[in-house]
Design a protein around this motif. Structure first.
Motif, PDB file in Angstrom:
ATOM      1  N   LEU A 250      53.482  38.456  38.868  1.00  0.00           N
ATOM      2  CA  LEU A 250      53.727  39.790  39.832  1.00  0.00           C
ATOM      3  C   LEU A 250      55.297  39.818  39.954  1.00  0.00           C
ATOM      4  O   LEU A 250      56.055  38.979  40.103  1.00  0.00           O
TER       5      LEU A 250
ATOM      6  N   GLN B  15      47.827  44.978  41.119  1.00  0.00           N
ATOM      7  CA  GLN B  15      46.875  44.378  40.911  1.00  0.00           C
ATOM      8  C   GLN B  15      45.460  45.460  40.785  1.00  0.00           C
ATOM      9  O   GLN B  15      44.811  45.172  39.350  1.00  0.00           O
TER      10      GLN B  15
ATOM     11  N   MET C   4      47.744  33.578  38.776  1.00  0.00           N
ATOM     12  CA  MET C   4      48.546  34.279  39.343  1.00  0.00           C
ATOM     13  C   MET C   4      49.960  33.671  39.491  1.00  0.00           C
ATOM     14  O   MET C   4      49.833  32.496  40.266  1.00  0.00           O
TER      15      MET C   4
ATOM     16  N   ALA D 143      45.112  39.315  46.285  1.00  0.00           N
ATOM     17  CA  ALA D 143      44.363  39.179  44.850  1.00  0.00           C
ATOM     18  C   ALA D 143      42.944  38.948  45.167  1.00  0.00           C
ATOM     19  O   ALA D 143      42.025  39.409  44.317  1.00  0.00           O
TER      20      ALA D 143
END
Length: 329
Positions: free
Chosen positions: A120, A242, A259, A273
């Motif tokens: 991320l 996402q 992640m 998520a």
């Protein structure tokens, strides 16, 4: 014991789903985290009464309370948030609560392999550390059968971010996705993408890009810049990136997805998520924070995390949990 109340000393656990869409199990996880003793004590310390009612009512009450007491951004970007002054006892309680809520200490991945590894984006210095950590995980033997996805947007970098990158020896970058791309080229030792696609709409909220690199001996690495889900009002945020990635990869029910973010953001980005990937696609989400003590990350800038920053992200987690609970219907 009332809904939203946990026994003293109970550890706060983030929601999970056995198959990603197990609504009952996810709801139980929401109840456990939001009703944990450390969070209840923190609310009480700031003069709040614990909200009455079911999980939805507790989340709504905490959202309202945190907006009044823990929102130091006021709609601004994170680096522009004001830093409150706290007495030592309050500062200590905030840091202890953040640790109990899983926002301080990094955790290693629980599995030896995953379908996908998702990095991320964030502030420019965080982009460098997270991509470096992803490369470290692959060198350490984590198996990825699908792809490494590095998610960001065309958010322009601030002057502070430009200085951070220069201090770390990173070539100049204008946007978040450019900072991610520079980190991918450095950490995965690639020079040019094998596939390059996108749309320049002459506005960062509308534009998107997708670059896929193919490192020798490893999984493909895709760098994505997502458009905003509400371009008239804001830039792309974590959930937008996402969802955008999900539209570029074939997610299957039961796929384990790892992640990578920073420990302080694990609760809120994990729950985002679950809402954007696990619930609609049935994949299983595990979220870990970068360990800044790793030798592989030496020399990369590390921000100072303050009590105000932790309170802001506790609020972000509450809001993400509330959105997740709403999505479960």
């Amino acid at each position: 014991m009332r809904i939203g109340e946990e026994a003293p000393g109970t550890a706060a656990a983030l929601p999970t789903g056995a198959t990603g869409t197990d609504a009952e199990r996810i709801t139980a996880g929401i109840r456990s985290w939001v009703g944990s003793a450390p969070l209840r004590d923190l609310v009480g310390h700031f003069g709040g009464d614990w909200p009455d009612g079911d999980v939805a009512a507790v989340l709504a009450g905490l959202d309202d309370f945190s907006a009044r007491h823990w929102d130091f951004r006021g709609g601004r970007e994170r680096p522009d948030a004001r830093e409150p002054a706290f007495d030592p006892a309050t500062a200590g309680l905030v840091l202890a609560t953040a640790a109990a809520l899983g926002m301080v200490r990094p955790a290693e991945p629980a599995q030896p392999g995953y379908a996908h590894l998702v990095v991320l984006g964030g502030l420019a210095h965080a982009c460098q550390r997270r991509v470096a950590y992803a490369a470290h995980l692959l060198r350490a033997g984590i198996r990825i059968t699908g792809e490494v996805a590095v998610l960001g947007s065309f958010r322009p970098l601030s002057e502070v971010e430009h200085r951070d990158l220069a201090a770390a020896g990173v070539p100049p970058c204008d946007t978040e996705v450019a900072a991610l791309d520079a980190a991918v080229r450095r950490e995965f030792r690639v020079t040019a993408p094998a596939e390059d696609d996108g749309h320049d709409a002459a506005h960062p909220h509308h534009s998107w890009a997708s670059r896929t690199y193919r490192p020798v001996g490893g999984p493909p690495v895709r760098v994505l810049a997502a458009p905003s889900g509400d371009p008239a009002r804001r830039r792309a945020h974590t959930a937008d990136t996402q969802r955008f990635w999900a539209g570029h990869v074939r997610l299957r029910a039961g796929d384990p997805v790892l992640m990578v973010t920073a420990p302080i953001y694990v609760p809120f980005q994990h729950c985002d998520a679950l809402r954007t990937l696990a619930v609609p696609y049935g994949c299983v989400i595990e979220t870990v924070g970068v360990d800044p003590a790793l030798p592989d990350l030496a020399g990369l800038p590390e921000p100072t995390l303050t009590p105000g920053r932790y309170l802001q992200e506790i609020r972000s987690a509450i809001r993400s949990l509330r959105a997740l609970h709403t999505a479960l219907g």
